[in-house]
Design a protein around this motif. Structure first.
Motif, short mmCIF file in Angstrom:
data_model
loop_
_atom_site.label_atom_id
_atom_site.label_comp_id
_atom_site.label_asym_id
_atom_site.label_seq_id
_atom_site.Cartn_x
_atom_site.Cartn_y
_atom_site.Cartn_z
N CYS A 1 47.80 43.17 49.24
CA CYS A 1 48.15 42.59 50.54
C CYS A 1 49.62 42.18 50.59
O CYS A 1 50.19 41.72 49.60
N TYR B 1 50.83 40.00 53.09
CA TYR B 1 51.00 38.80 53.91
C TYR B 1 51.77 37.70 53.17
O TYR B 1 52.50 36.92 53.80
N SER C 1 46.32 35.93 58.69
CA SER C 1 45.97 36.80 57.57
C SER C 1 44.49 36.66 57.24
O SER C 1 43.79 37.65 57.00
#
Length: 278
Positions: free
Chosen positions: A213, A215, A252
């Protein structure tokens, strides 16, 4: 007072066109916090980007151009479309052709690969992190002919050399940010016809460390929570102003911390707005 042309470069429309709320936050902050004049060019439905950019530059005569870049690719798996090539050919190259002042890029994808994107676009400036705070200060310094070095969140490239690569800037008090005002900057008719949702953030940042990820790079590794009452008030205003009742929470992870999520939903329910949430 400087004149700032903000350009939404995102033209990807699957599964529906995305209303450029992030750039609306920037526009509102430039007007309220920086006292600058803003012109907003949304290229999502443009049939001729070169013509639209030329008209905007010639009519508005900006001092600074800011380009928001949302996606690097369409994450289509086996058939990935490299969207930055479209942004370069359809937006950045035409901006450089029509305008010879400072061009700064920002947006989620810049938070991931800002240095690489400056090299790819052959540009000097990129903002990483919360642009609502950095962009007004960037424009202030341009207007007052002050040094840009030292400005948090700003990447500076001179020639082929990166001379500044600071950490993304994080606004700690998200409740201090003004609400976006999309009806002032965008023609929402086309977005409504496609069923586009209103995008709302209840927080920024993520405390998880998932290896796949991005984020953490975009928004930080700690939660910065918004006041649930302000979130509900923002939704109420957006629904009344836009006529759109489809709300998409763009956190997120929406349901962590769970206590905050529950309070957000309680406040939204109290407004009795008859919304479609996801």
């Amino acid at each position: 007072m400087a004149k700032v042309l903000l350009i939404n470069s995102n033209r990807f429309k699957h599964p529906w066109p995305v209303i450029p709320f992030g750039l609306c936050y920037i526009a509102t902050s430039l007007e309220l916090n920086g006292k600058h004049k803003v012109s907003f060019l949304d290229l999502c439905f443009s049939k001729d980007c070169e013509l639209d950019i030329r008209k905007s530059v010639q009519t508005f005569a900006p001092d600074v151009i800011g380009v928001s870049i949302r996606n690097i690719d369409d994450t289509g798996g086996y058939n990935v479309h490299f969207l930055l090539e479209d942004v370069k050919n359809d937006v950045i190259d035409f901006c450089k052709k029509e305008f010879h002042g400072p061009i700064v890029i920002g947006g989620p994808s810049v938070g991931i690969s800002g240095i690489e994107m400056l090299d790819y676009f052959d540009l000097e400036y990129a903002i990483r992190g919360d642009g609502e705070a950095v962009m007004p200060e960037f424009v202030n310094r341009i207007e007052n002919k002050q040094a840009l070095e030292g400005l948090e969140g700003l990447i500076i490239r001179r020639g082929k050399k990166i001379i500044q690569d600071t950490e993304p800037f994080r606004v700690q008090d998200l409740d201090s940010l003004p609400f976006p005002q999309p009806v002032r900057f965008i023609n929402l008719e086309r977005y409504r016809s496609f069923g586009s949702a209103l995008h709302v953030q209840t927080k920024r940042g993520c405390a998880f460390r998932c290896s796949y990820c991005t984020y953490n790079n975009i928004e930080g590794k700690k939660y910065r929570l918004r006041d649930p009452r302000l979130i509900a008030r923002e939704i109420e205003i957006l629904v009344k102003e836009t006529g759109i009742r489809h709300i998409e929470f763009t956190d997120s992870i929406f349901n962590v911390p769970l206590s905050h999520t529950k309070e957000v939903l309680r406040e939204v329910i109290r407004k009795n707005l008859n919304l479609m949430l996801h």
